[in-house]
Design a protein around this motif. Structure first.
Motif, short mmCIF file in Angstrom:
data_model
loop_
_atom_site.label_atom_id
_atom_site.label_comp_id
_atom_site.label_asym_id
_atom_site.label_seq_id
_atom_site.Cartn_x
_atom_site.Cartn_y
_atom_site.Cartn_z
N LEU A 14 0.83 -1.21 0.00
CA LEU A 14 0.00 0.00 0.00
C LEU A 14 0.87 1.26 0.00
CD1 LEU A 14 -2.73 -1.27 2.46
CD2 LEU A 14 -3.19 -0.38 0.16
N LYS A 15 1.98 1.21 0.71
CA LYS A 15 2.87 2.38 0.78
C LYS A 15 3.49 2.68 -0.59
CE LYS A 15 6.52 4.37 3.68
NZ LYS A 15 7.56 4.61 2.72
N SER A 16 3.65 1.64 -1.40
CA SER A 16 4.25 1.84 -2.73
C SER A 16 3.35 2.68 -3.63
CB SER A 16 4.54 0.48 -3.38
OG SER A 16 3.32 -0.14 -3.77
N GLY A 17 2.08 2.78 -3.26
CA GLY A 17 1.15 3.60 -4.04
C GLY A 17 1.12 5.05 -3.61
N LEU A 18 1.90 5.37 -2.57
CA LEU A 18 1.93 6.73 -2.03
C LEU A 18 3.31 7.35 -2.20
CD1 LEU A 18 0.13 6.10 1.39
CD2 LEU A 18 -0.87 7.14 -0.67
N SER A 19 3.38 8.67 -2.05
CA SER A 19 4.67 9.35 -2.14
C SER A 19 4.85 10.27 -0.93
CB SER A 19 4.73 10.18 -3.42
OG SER A 19 5.92 10.91 -3.48
N GLY A 20 5.98 10.14 -0.24
CA GLY A 20 6.31 11.07 0.84
C GLY A 20 5.76 10.70 2.20
N TRP A 21 5.04 9.62 2.29
CA TRP A 21 4.50 9.19 3.58
C TRP A 21 5.51 8.31 4.30
CZ3 TRP A 21 -0.12 10.79 5.76
CH2 TRP A 21 -0.94 11.55 4.93
N GLU A 22 5.66 8.53 5.60
CA GLU A 22 6.57 7.74 6.41
C GLU A 22 5.79 6.88 7.40
OE1 GLU A 22 9.80 7.67 5.97
OE2 GLU A 22 9.77 9.24 4.43
N ILE A 23 6.30 5.70 7.62
CA ILE A 23 5.74 4.84 8.66
C ILE A 23 6.45 5.19 9.97
CG2 ILE A 23 5.31 2.48 9.45
CD1 ILE A 23 3.89 3.06 6.84
N LEU A 71 1.04 6.42 10.01
CA LEU A 71 1.39 6.88 8.67
C LEU A 71 1.39 8.40 8.69
CD1 LEU A 71 1.84 5.76 5.77
CD2 LEU A 71 -0.65 5.83 5.48
N GLU A 72 2.53 9.01 8.38
CA GLU A 72 2.66 10.46 8.61
C GLU A 72 3.31 11.19 7.44
OE1 GLU A 72 3.41 11.78 12.72
OE2 GLU A 72 5.30 12.56 11.94
N TRP A 102 2.75 27.44 11.44
CA TRP A 102 2.94 28.46 10.43
C TRP A 102 3.62 27.81 9.21
CZ3 TRP A 102 5.60 31.35 7.04
CH2 TRP A 102 5.08 32.61 6.72
N GLY A 103 2.89 27.72 8.10
CA GLY A 103 3.48 27.21 6.87
C GLY A 103 3.64 25.71 6.77
N LYS A 104 3.02 24.98 7.68
CA LYS A 104 3.25 23.52 7.68
C LYS A 104 2.08 22.79 8.35
CE LYS A 104 6.81 20.24 9.26
NZ LYS A 104 8.04 20.14 10.09
N VAL A 105 1.71 21.67 7.75
CA VAL A 105 0.71 20.78 8.36
C VAL A 105 1.28 19.36 8.34
CG1 VAL A 105 -1.58 19.74 8.09
CG2 VAL A 105 -1.27 22.18 7.67
N THR A 106 1.25 18.72 9.49
CA THR A 106 1.68 17.33 9.59
C THR A 106 0.46 16.47 9.93
OG1 THR A 106 3.87 18.01 10.34
CG2 THR A 106 3.25 15.71 10.73
N VAL A 107 0.19 15.52 9.06
CA VAL A 107 -1.00 14.67 9.19
C VAL A 107 -0.56 13.26 9.58
CG1 VAL A 107 -3.12 13.93 8.05
CG2 VAL A 107 -1.90 15.95 7.23
N THR A 108 -1.24 12.70 10.55
CA THR A 108 -0.92 11.34 11.00
C THR A 108 -2.18 10.49 10.98
OG1 THR A 108 0.76 12.29 12.48
CG2 THR A 108 0.17 9.98 12.83
N TRP A 109 -2.11 9.43 10.19
CA TRP A 109 -3.24 8.49 10.11
C TRP A 109 -2.85 7.18 10.77
CZ3 TRP A 109 -7.81 10.22 8.50
CH2 TRP A 109 -7.86 11.30 7.62
N TRP A 110 -3.76 6.67 11.56
CA TRP A 110 -3.66 5.29 12.06
C TRP A 110 -5.03 4.92 12.59
CZ3 TRP A 110 -3.14 9.23 15.35
CH2 TRP A 110 -3.51 9.07 16.69
N THR A 111 -5.19 3.67 12.96
CA THR A 111 -6.51 3.22 13.40
C THR A 111 -6.44 2.85 14.86
OG1 THR A 111 -7.07 2.53 11.16
CG2 THR A 111 -8.37 1.56 12.95
N HIS A 112 -6.97 3.74 15.66
CA HIS A 112 -6.87 3.65 17.12
C HIS A 112 -7.35 2.31 17.64
CE1 HIS A 112 -8.42 4.58 21.24
NE2 HIS A 112 -7.26 5.19 21.31
N ARG A 113 -8.46 1.85 17.10
CA ARG A 113 -9.09 0.64 17.67
C ARG A 113 -8.23 -0.61 17.50
NH1 ARG A 113 -15.42 -1.19 16.82
NH2 ARG A 113 -15.30 -3.12 18.03
N ILE A 114 -7.46 -0.66 16.43
CA ILE A 114 -6.60 -1.84 16.23
C ILE A 114 -5.15 -1.53 16.58
CG2 ILE A 114 -8.09 -2.89 14.47
CD1 ILE A 114 -6.08 -1.84 12.33
#
Lengths: 112, 112
Positions: B27-36, B45-46, B81-93
Motif C-alpha cells: 500500500l505504501k508503494s502507491g503513495l509518495s512522501g508518507w513515512e511509517i 502513517l505520517e 505556520w506554513g506547515k501541516v503534519t498529518v498522521t493516520w492510524w486506526t486507534h481501535r486496532i
C-alpha cells in the motif's frame, strides 16, 4: 498574579528578549492548566482542551487561528478526535515572550 | 503498487486486524512522501505539507477535517505556520488498516 487577557501582542524585534524565570512564574500564576514545556531546549507554553468529537475540536482550532491572525502571533495546534493541544512560544527569540502568555489567556477565553 | 484513492473506508469492527508488513509495503508503494512512524509501539502513517503561511496551513487542516468526517475516520493534524503534519492510524486496532492508506491518498489529492 497579573492579568494580560485584554492586552495585545507587541511586535517582536531584534531587541526582544526572552522572559526571565521570575517573569514566567509571575505570568504563569495568572493562568490555569498551562504547562511550561522544554522542547528542543526552548521553553514552550502548552495546554490541552477536551471536546466531544473531532468537529468540535477542529472548530476550536479555527477559533485559535482567528485570534492568532488578529494578533499576528501563531501557535502550533494539534487537532485530534476530542482534543486540541495548543503550544505557544516565540520562534524568533527561541523561547517565551509576554505575547505567549497574552495568547494563552485569550485561548482560555475562547474555550470558556 | 495499488491505487486506493477512489475507494472508501470500511467500518472498523471487533474482527478488524492490523495490516501485515507485506500489505503495508504494498500500500505504501502507491503513495509518495508518507513515512511509517512507530509511535508508542503503534505504526502510524505520517506526512508533512508545506504552505506559505498559517492561513493556508489551517485551510488545508480544514479540508482534511472535511474528508475525515465524510469517511468517519479521523487523523491527528499538527497545524503550524506554513506547515501541516498529518498522521493516520486506526486507534481501535492500535496500528495501520487499509483505511489509513485510503485517507493518505485522499489527503495527497487535497494538497495537489
Amino acid at each position: 498574579m497579573i492579568n494580560v487577557i485584554d492586552t495585545h501582542c507587541t511586535p517582536i524585534t531584534a531587541a526582544s528578549i526572552r522572559l526571565s524565570n521570575d517573569e514566567i512564574g509571575l505570568l504563569k500564576s495568572g493562568l490555569s492548566g498551562w504547562e511550561i514545556d522544554d522542547k528542543k531546549s526552548e521553553l514552550h507554553l502548552e495546554k490541552s482542551y477536551q471536546f466531544d468529537d473531532f468537529t468540535e475540536a477542529l472548530a476550536f482550532t479555527n477559533k485559535i487561528g482567528k485570534i492568532a491572525d488578529e494578533e499576528n502571533h501563531h501557535p502550533t495546534i494539534l487537532t485530534e478526535w476530542g482534543k486540541v493541544t495548543v503550544t505557544w512560544w516565540t520562534h524568533r527569540i527561541k523561547g517565551l515572550h509576554k505575547n505567549d502568555f497574552i495568547m494563552a489567556a485569550k485561548t482560555d477565553r475562547l474555550a470558556s
